[in-house]
Design a protein around this motif. Structure first.
Motif, short mmCIF file in Angstrom:
data_model
loop_
_atom_site.label_atom_id
_atom_site.label_comp_id
_atom_site.label_asym_id
_atom_site.label_seq_id
_atom_site.Cartn_x
_atom_site.Cartn_y
_atom_site.Cartn_z
N LYS A 33 19.95 -25.38 30.05
CA LYS A 33 20.98 -26.41 30.27
C LYS A 33 22.05 -26.35 29.19
N LYS A 34 23.27 -26.75 29.57
CA LYS A 34 24.35 -26.83 28.59
C LYS A 34 24.27 -28.11 27.78
N ALA A 338 13.98 -27.93 17.36
CA ALA A 338 14.80 -26.83 17.88
C ALA A 338 13.89 -25.64 18.13
N ILE A 339 14.40 -24.69 18.94
CA ILE A 339 13.69 -23.44 19.17
C ILE A 339 14.60 -22.29 18.78
N GLN A 347 21.36 -19.08 22.90
CA GLN A 347 21.73 -19.95 21.78
C GLN A 347 22.84 -20.92 22.17
N GLY A 348 22.68 -22.17 21.76
CA GLY A 348 23.63 -23.21 22.11
C GLY A 348 23.28 -23.95 23.39
N LEU A 349 22.23 -23.49 24.08
CA LEU A 349 21.77 -24.15 25.29
C LEU A 349 20.52 -24.98 24.99
N PHE A 350 19.98 -25.62 26.02
CA PHE A 350 18.81 -26.48 25.88
C PHE A 350 17.74 -26.06 26.88
N THR A 351 16.49 -26.19 26.48
CA THR A 351 15.39 -25.77 27.34
C THR A 351 15.29 -26.66 28.58
N SER A 355 14.31 -30.21 27.06
CA SER A 355 15.61 -30.50 26.45
C SER A 355 15.65 -30.26 24.94
N ILE A 356 15.08 -29.14 24.51
CA ILE A 356 15.07 -28.77 23.09
C ILE A 356 16.23 -27.81 22.83
#
Length: 410
Positions: A33-34, A338-339, A347-351, A355-356
């Motif tokens: 996710k952005k 963070a991961i 990088q810069g996105l979210f799981t 949502s990490i």
């Protein structure tokens, strides 16, 4: 339709499916996710076992264009993978003995990492096929001839006319992903030269059982093959396995070598078949026990994370398998700050689901974590080495194999 429920065996067609494990509803593992506030679709994730073919399979199929048309997994981000590409190249050259002009094909070639050794050694008739338009573009820019397409029997017939039969066909970690299994294997059988060599890499069902790799279950992985079930599939198209090698990556995979001509069965393959039989890998009882242990693993994970709640925890490796683990166990950004991931595309996105935020190693270590959870645990040694080299002094934990545990620094 994005989701289709499967009620028969993907290779035998049998309706005799025995339910094994339900991992709930989960987002697609690579649907990063952005923003943590982005909405996301979730789909059921469950597996069943077919006693007729010995196949463990996902009960759900997500439309392949939704899964693969734009992809974020890039093969070449790991040093371990690049070393393995060189080793597999040497194995294939030794077994197949191709000339420099023989046609060499890789299905689902991604960025071309596993074709690079052929090109560097002056093999001139090399081609990759991959559906991800964005990654195919990168591969071609790097000098790896790659066609953007889904592999099937029709494409195989076109290539047979255009380029002739293939001496080597490599399909790494892709056959378990495909919903049109018959067309995919038929395509391999169509294009493979007489006496040519095929090689399929697949996550070993026996290893999934013995080391509790339930994190390998996600919507892209439709089939979980044992040696017996992959042999069942290949034999349907008159392809005959003759050798097997362990993969250096993917956390417990086999590479099975086969041909359209009978070849002497290697000691390695016979030994692996015997061990699989000895360990009753293809029994319903073993898979039912696997399900029970998975439930216990979830409980243990929550106990461990609750015991360290309040400490600064960072993950390493936003792999697809890590998303299954995090979402099934309910581990989110309240537990992990963070991961770290080495893939710039992530990088810069979210799981998805949890949502990490995904960051580079400098940013991740800049959070001064007390504990790093090695989510991409199949690259454990490389990850520990990278963190120690960057000055990390804290502890490491690994969710698998078998149970969440602290890891000694090497």
């Amino acid at each position: 339709m994005i989701l289709k429920i499967i009620d028969e065996c993907r290779i035998s067609g049998s309706s005799n499916l025995l339910p094994i494990l339900n991992l709930g509803t989960q987002p697609l593992a690579n649907s990063l996710k952005k923003s943590p506030m982005d909405s996301e679709d979730k789909f059921p994730l469950s597996i069943s076992f077919c006693p007729d073919s010995s196949l463990l399979q996902l009960n759900e199929t997500i439309d392949k264009k939704t899964l693969f048309k734009n992809y974020i997994w890039v093969t070449g981000t790991s040093k371990t993978t690049k070393r393995y590409a060189s080793k597999l190249y040497n194995q294939l050259i030794q077994i197949a003995a191709p000339s420099r002009t023989d046609f060499i094909l890789e299905i689902a070639s991604n960025d071309g990492t596993f074709l690079q050794p052929f090109i560097k050694n002056y093999y001139t008739n090399v081609l990759g096929v991959d559906p991800a338009v964005n990654i195919v573009q990168k591969a071609n820019e790097c000098g790896i001839p790659t066609l953007s397409a889904f592999w099937n029997s029709s494409l195989a017939e076109e290539l047979l006319v255009d380029r002739g039969a293939a001496k080597i066909i490599l399909a790494r970690n892709v056959v378990p992903h495909v919903s049109n299994l018959s067309s995919v294997i038929e395509g391999i059988a169509t294009l493979l030269d007489e006496g040519g060599i095929g090689a399929i890499e697949f996550h070993d069902a026996g290893k999934i059982q013995s080391e509790l790799h339930y994190d390998s279950i996600y919507h892209e992985h439709l089939c979980y093959f044992s040696i017996q079930s992959i042999t069942f599939l290949l034999n349907l198209f008159n392809l005959i396995p003759f050798h097997i090698e362990p993969s250096l990556i993917s956390g417990g995979s086999w590479v099975i070598f086969f041909s359209n001509k009978q070849k002497e069965t290697s000691f390695a393959l016979q030994r692996a078949v015997d061990l699989e039989l000895q360990n009753s890998v293809n029994s319903i009882e073993k898979w039912e026990n696997f399900a029970r242990l998975t439930l216990k693993h979830k409980d243990h994970t929550l106990e461990m994370f609750n015991s360290i709640y309040g400490k600064k925890v960072v993950g390493f490796g936003s792999s697809a398998r890590s998303q299954t683990y995090l979402n099934y166990c309910g581990i989110d950004n309240n537990y992990i700050s963070a991961i770290i991931d080495n893939n710039p595309m992530k990088q810069g996105l979210f799981t998805p689901g949890s949502s990490i935020p995904i960051v580079d190693i400098k940013s991740g270590l800049g959070l001064n974590p007390e504990i790093i959870v090695i989510l991409a645990w199949n690259f454990q040694e490389e990850i520990i080495s990278s963190c120690l080299s960057a000055g990390y002094k804290g502890k490491f934990m690994s969710p698998l194999p078998n149970k969440l545990h602290y890891v000694e620094k090497s």
